[in-house]
Design a protein around this motif. Structure first.
Motif, PDB file in Angstrom:
ATOM      1  N   ASN A 177       0.874  -1.022   0.072  1.00 23.21           N
ATOM      2  CA  ASN A 177       0.055  -0.166  -0.050  1.00 23.21           C
ATOM      3  C   ASN A 177       0.869   1.288  -0.042  1.00 23.21           C
ATOM      4  O   ASN A 177       1.295   1.600   0.914  1.00 23.21           O
ATOM      5  CB  ASN A 177      -0.816   0.051   1.331  1.00 23.21           C
ATOM      6  CG  ASN A 177      -1.843   1.149   1.210  1.00 23.21           C
ATOM      7  OD1 ASN A 177      -1.889   1.909   0.308  1.00 23.21           O
ATOM      8  ND2 ASN A 177      -2.348   1.476   2.311  1.00 23.21           N
ATOM      9  N   PRO A 178       1.134   1.838  -1.243  1.00 19.85           N
ATOM     10  CA  PRO A 178       2.174   2.836  -1.222  1.00 19.85           C
ATOM     11  C   PRO A 178       1.707   4.306  -0.683  1.00 19.85           C
ATOM     12  O   PRO A 178       2.525   4.952  -0.158  1.00 19.85           O
ATOM     13  CB  PRO A 178       2.424   2.950  -2.713  1.00 19.85           C
ATOM     14  CG  PRO A 178       1.514   2.411  -3.538  1.00 19.85           C
ATOM     15  CD  PRO A 178       0.722   1.172  -2.628  1.00 19.85           C
ATOM     16  N   ARG A 179       0.311   4.393  -0.543  1.00 21.02           N
ATOM     17  CA  ARG A 179      -0.045   5.566  -0.154  1.00 21.02           C
ATOM     18  C   ARG A 179       0.035   5.518   1.639  1.00 21.02           C
ATOM     19  O   ARG A 179       0.164   6.644   2.015  1.00 21.02           O
ATOM     20  CB  ARG A 179      -1.452   5.754  -0.397  1.00 21.02           C
ATOM     21  CG  ARG A 179      -2.045   5.895  -1.807  1.00 21.02           C
ATOM     22  CD  ARG A 179      -3.197   6.331  -2.206  1.00 21.02           C
ATOM     23  NE  ARG A 179      -3.463   6.586  -3.469  1.00 21.02           N
ATOM     24  CZ  ARG A 179      -4.659   6.817  -4.096  1.00 21.02           C
ATOM     25  NH1 ARG A 179      -5.736   6.818  -3.075  1.00 21.02           N
ATOM     26  NH2 ARG A 179      -4.970   6.961  -5.346  1.00 21.02           N
ATOM     27  N   ASN A 180      -0.094   4.402   2.215  1.00 16.70           N
ATOM     28  CA  ASN A 180       0.126   4.289   3.552  1.00 16.70           C
ATOM     29  C   ASN A 180       0.814   2.989   3.902  1.00 16.70           C
ATOM     30  O   ASN A 180       0.315   2.072   4.357  1.00 16.70           O
ATOM     31  CB  ASN A 180      -1.343   4.376   4.315  1.00 16.70           C
ATOM     32  CG  ASN A 180      -1.260   4.404   5.811  1.00 16.70           C
ATOM     33  OD1 ASN A 180      -0.325   4.822   6.335  1.00 16.70           O
ATOM     34  ND2 ASN A 180      -2.227   4.162   6.553  1.00 16.70           N
ATOM     35  N   PRO A 181       2.252   2.929   3.811  1.00 15.55           N
ATOM     36  CA  PRO A 181       3.014   1.909   3.945  1.00 15.55           C
ATOM     37  C   PRO A 181       3.189   1.514   5.298  1.00 15.55           C
ATOM     38  O   PRO A 181       4.217   1.541   6.131  1.00 15.55           O
ATOM     39  CB  PRO A 181       4.142   2.403   3.419  1.00 15.55           C
ATOM     40  CG  PRO A 181       4.320   3.970   3.467  1.00 15.55           C
ATOM     41  CD  PRO A 181       2.996   4.364   3.384  1.00 15.55           C
ATOM     42  N   LEU A 182       1.902   1.039   5.799  1.00 19.05           N
ATOM     43  CA  LEU A 182       1.912   0.259   7.348  1.00 19.05           C
ATOM     44  C   LEU A 182       1.704  -0.899   7.314  1.00 19.05           C
ATOM     45  O   LEU A 182       0.516  -1.514   6.247  1.00 19.05           O
ATOM     46  CB  LEU A 182       1.163   1.442   8.149  1.00 19.05           C
ATOM     47  CG  LEU A 182       1.243   2.748   8.125  1.00 19.05           C
ATOM     48  CD1 LEU A 182       0.495   3.391   9.110  1.00 19.05           C
ATOM     49  CD2 LEU A 182       2.776   3.076   8.917  1.00 19.05           C
ATOM     50  N   LEU A 183       1.657  -1.704   8.400  1.00 19.12           N
ATOM     51  CA  LEU A 183       1.187  -3.264   8.507  1.00 19.12           C
ATOM     52  C   LEU A 183       0.791  -3.300   9.996  1.00 19.12           C
ATOM     53  O   LEU A 183       1.524  -3.128  10.851  1.00 19.12           O
ATOM     54  CB  LEU A 183       2.270  -3.824   8.396  1.00 19.12           C
ATOM     55  CG  LEU A 183       1.775  -5.353   7.880  1.00 19.12           C
ATOM     56  CD1 LEU A 183       0.595  -5.530   6.901  1.00 19.12           C
ATOM     57  CD2 LEU A 183       3.020  -6.383   7.873  1.00 19.12           C
ATOM     58  N   SER A 184      -0.457  -3.719  10.189  1.00 20.39           N
ATOM     59  CA  SER A 184      -1.069  -4.151  11.439  1.00 20.39           C
ATOM     60  C   SER A 184      -0.096  -5.024  12.038  1.00 20.39           C
ATOM     61  O   SER A 184      -0.030  -6.138  11.252  1.00 20.39           O
ATOM     62  CB  SER A 184      -2.448  -4.257  11.248  1.00 20.39           C
ATOM     63  OG  SER A 184      -2.792  -4.670  12.515  1.00 20.39           O
ATOM     64  N   LEU A 185       0.230  -5.164  13.236  1.00 20.17           N
ATOM     65  CA  LEU A 185       0.723  -6.183  13.901  1.00 20.17           C
ATOM     66  C   LEU A 185      -0.024  -7.286  14.087  1.00 20.17           C
ATOM     67  O   LEU A 185       0.190  -8.562  13.977  1.00 20.17           O
ATOM     68  CB  LEU A 185       1.530  -5.810  15.400  1.00 20.17           C
ATOM     69  CG  LEU A 185       2.480  -6.750  16.124  1.00 20.17           C
ATOM     70  CD1 LEU A 185       3.650  -7.010  15.267  1.00 20.17           C
ATOM     71  CD2 LEU A 185       2.721  -6.104  17.576  1.00 20.17           C
ATOM     72  N   HIS A 186      -1.370  -6.974  14.212  1.00 19.33           N
ATOM     73  CA  HIS A 186      -2.472  -8.082  14.565  1.00 19.33           C
ATOM     74  C   HIS A 186      -2.509  -9.023  13.257  1.00 19.33           C
ATOM     75  O   HIS A 186      -2.590 -10.244  13.188  1.00 19.33           O
ATOM     76  CB  HIS A 186      -3.719  -7.487  14.895  1.00 19.33           C
ATOM     77  CG  HIS A 186      -4.745  -8.730  15.098  1.00 19.33           C
ATOM     78  ND1 HIS A 186      -4.847  -9.342  15.906  1.00 19.33           N
ATOM     79  CD2 HIS A 186      -6.039  -8.728  14.124  1.00 19.33           C
ATOM     80  CE1 HIS A 186      -5.970 -10.242  15.942  1.00 19.33           C
ATOM     81  NE2 HIS A 186      -6.655  -9.761  14.697  1.00 19.33           N
TER      82      HIS A 186
ATOM     83  N   ALA B 154      -5.241   6.270  17.945  1.00 21.18           N
ATOM     84  CA  ALA B 154      -6.563   6.354  17.168  1.00 21.18           C
ATOM     85  C   ALA B 154      -7.137   4.993  16.732  1.00 21.18           C
ATOM     86  O   ALA B 154      -8.282   4.828  16.854  1.00 21.18           O
ATOM     87  CB  ALA B 154      -6.379   7.095  15.930  1.00 21.18           C
ATOM     88  N   LYS B 155      -6.288   4.035  16.423  1.00 23.02           N
ATOM     89  CA  LYS B 155      -6.805   2.625  16.077  1.00 23.02           C
ATOM     90  C   LYS B 155      -6.794   1.624  17.225  1.00 23.02           C
ATOM     91  O   LYS B 155      -6.980   0.504  16.958  1.00 23.02           O
ATOM     92  CB  LYS B 155      -6.154   2.351  14.824  1.00 23.02           C
ATOM     93  CG  LYS B 155      -6.502   3.086  13.635  1.00 23.02           C
ATOM     94  CD  LYS B 155      -5.782   2.512  12.329  1.00 23.02           C
ATOM     95  CE  LYS B 155      -6.151   3.463  11.261  1.00 23.02           C
ATOM     96  NZ  LYS B 155      -5.412   3.006   9.996  1.00 23.02           N
ATOM     97  N   SER B 156      -6.200   2.118  18.431  1.00 24.54           N
ATOM     98  CA  SER B 156      -5.846   1.251  19.395  1.00 24.54           C
ATOM     99  C   SER B 156      -5.354  -0.065  19.129  1.00 24.54           C
ATOM    100  O   SER B 156      -5.578  -1.340  19.725  1.00 24.54           O
ATOM    101  CB  SER B 156      -7.174   1.093  20.208  1.00 24.54           C
ATOM    102  OG  SER B 156      -7.964   2.235  20.289  1.00 24.54           O
TER     103      SER B 156
ATOM    104  N   GLU C  45      -0.723  -3.045  26.332  1.00 26.38           N
ATOM    105  CA  GLU C  45      -2.053  -2.395  26.387  1.00 26.38           C
ATOM    106  C   GLU C  45      -2.853  -2.938  25.043  1.00 26.38           C
ATOM    107  O   GLU C  45      -4.093  -3.231  25.361  1.00 26.38           O
ATOM    108  CB  GLU C  45      -2.048  -0.882  25.999  1.00 26.38           C
ATOM    109  CG  GLU C  45      -1.298  -0.168  27.008  1.00 26.38           C
ATOM    110  CD  GLU C  45      -0.971   1.378  26.867  1.00 26.38           C
ATOM    111  OE1 GLU C  45      -1.190   1.654  25.571  1.00 26.38           O
ATOM    112  OE2 GLU C  45      -0.362   2.110  27.401  1.00 26.38           O
ATOM    113  N   ASN C  46      -2.265  -3.300  24.118  1.00 26.87           N
ATOM    114  CA  ASN C  46      -3.221  -4.222  23.028  1.00 26.87           C
ATOM    115  C   ASN C  46      -3.771  -5.494  23.270  1.00 26.87           C
ATOM    116  O   ASN C  46      -4.562  -5.789  23.147  1.00 26.87           O
ATOM    117  CB  ASN C  46      -2.306  -4.188  21.718  1.00 26.87           C
ATOM    118  CG  ASN C  46      -2.885  -4.821  20.620  1.00 26.87           C
ATOM    119  OD1 ASN C  46      -3.972  -4.114  20.213  1.00 26.87           O
ATOM    120  ND2 ASN C  46      -2.582  -6.005  20.187  1.00 26.87           N
TER     121      ASN C  46
END
Length: 404
Positions: free
Chosen positions: A69-78, A111-113, A399-400
């Motif tokens: 996802n080049p616009r938002n290069p992040l990955l959820s750990l979950h 924001a996404k907890s 916390e997660n």
């Protein structure tokens, strides 16, 4: 007593055959597949390199997911944790990411907890460097794909097989659009035999391309050397050989290798005329041609290495009626097979020296920089900052888990 002596002699003969496993110059005894792999001579340089590469491959898999996802290069750990087993992250995703702080940055999004990971600036620079290097080498990319198709007996290969080795060949991730579609006079996509599949075909004949194999270039260089003591008749059909350190080479074995080197064969880009009756000589020529095809295939790869399972997808299309893995094991002077990281990876021995490519290329240089970051691990971090980051990550992840 005589019976015992005969048994001991027989066992010694078997051991010698296992040590020098050229199928075309020695009759290999019937063994299980695992026994044959285990009997190969080990090369510590390649084994050490694969120790690093097995972790690099995991890093690349995660990197590809982040950059998808080049616009938002992040990955959820979950999300990554769900893929832990598939990616062979034995101790979990979070533990693996923490091992490489120079590549991955873990952070908590209020924001996404939930925690996320992204690439560090250094890792992003390397990824961009590789992309730029691939884009700059587009003529080479086209040439590699042409040569791949030219080795096929029908000048076609399944598109899914090309997808298996797109990274090894240094193709861009959108090669279907940026390479195939942009060169309609060279490549053509046809419907496959199964619904939803496609076959890539080389447009036009191969004769006009005047393709020469990499091994032929080496033969010319050898003949042109001032101190070359090898006769032209000996080097005409030869391949460069090198063996693992400590591997004993008997006089008889060396003689059989010289005999194999002189065997004539049809080159990887030459048309093969099928014979109705297969003699011993024709079978040996077929095997040598298979060695030539695999040698040329590996010469086309960016890092001169490939997984055996990936190259096996081309076996039928290249007209290789042999077990690919056994072919590598039968010729330890040309190839080296490693089993590190729960995969069988083969190296082109002549291309490496002390664990590095003798003739590197820009794409390889970029990937090597990422390997350097993998080897760096957690070293090179400021102690206080590292401890503070670890504390914050632990709190966030804690916390997660409480929230879940």
């Amino acid at each position: 007593m005589a019976t015992t002596t005969r048994v001991v002699r027989l066992m010694r003969k078997q051991q010698q055959l296992f040590q020098f496993p050229y199928s075309s110059i020695a009759v290999r005894l019937k063994t299980t597949s695992s026994q044959y792999v285990a009997s190969r001579a080990r090369d510590p340089t390649f084994e050490k390199l694969m120790d690093s590469y097995k972790n690099l491959l995991k890093v690349i898999s995660i990197q590809d997911l982040i950059l998808a996802n080049p616009r938002n290069p992040l990955l959820s750990l979950h999300f990554l944790s769900k893929l832990s087993q598939k990616l062979h992250l034995n101790r979990g995703a979070a533990s693996f990411l923490r091992k490489y702080p120079h590549i991955f940055h873990l952070f908590y999004d209020p924001a996404k907890s939930q925690p996320f990971c992204r690439l560090t600036d250094a890792a992003l620079r390397i990824a961009r460097q590789e992309s730029v290097a691939i884009a700059a080498s587009m003529p080479l990319v086209v040439d590699r794909l042409v040569r791949l198709l030219a080795m096929s007996t029908s000048k076609t290969v399944p598109l899914r097989a090309v997808f298996k080795v797109w990274r090894e060949l240094g193709l861009p991730d959108d090669f279907e659009d940026s390479v195939i579609a942009q060169n309609p006079r060279i490549f053509e996509l046809l419907d496959g035999f199964e619904p939803g599949t496609h076959v890539l075909r080389l447009v036009g004949g191969v004769g006009s391309l005047n393709l020469s194999a990499a091994v032929e270039n080496w033969r010319v260089e050898e003949c042109c050397k001032e101190n070359c003591g090898v006769e032209r008749t000996d080097i005409r059909f030869s391949f460069r050989h090198g063996y693992p350190p400590g591997m004993r080479l008997s006089r008889d074995f060396k003689a059989k290798v010289r005999e194999w080197q002189r065997l004539p064969y049809v080159g990887p880009y030459e048309g093969m005329v099928p014979e109705k009756k297969r003699s011993k000589a024709s079978m040996m020529a077929l095997e040598k041609r298979a060695v030539a095809i695999v040698h040329e295939f590996m010469s086309l790869t960016v890092e001169k290495m490939v997984e055996v399972e990936k190259i096996s997808h081309f076996r039928k299309w290249f007209g290789i009626d042999l077990n690919i893995r056994d072919l590598f094991l039968d010729h330890p002077g040309i190839f080296y097979l490693s089993t590190k990281g729960k995969r069988h990876t083969v190296f082109l021995r002549e291309a490496y020296e002390r664990g590095c490519l003798i003739h590197p290329n820009p794409v390889y240089d970029a990937r090597r920089k990422l390997l350097d970051l993998v080897l760096l691990g957690r070293r090179g971090l400021v102690a206080d900052e590292s401890k503070l980051r670890d504390v914050k990550e632990t709190q966030c992840l804690g916390e997660n888990s409480d929230a879940n």
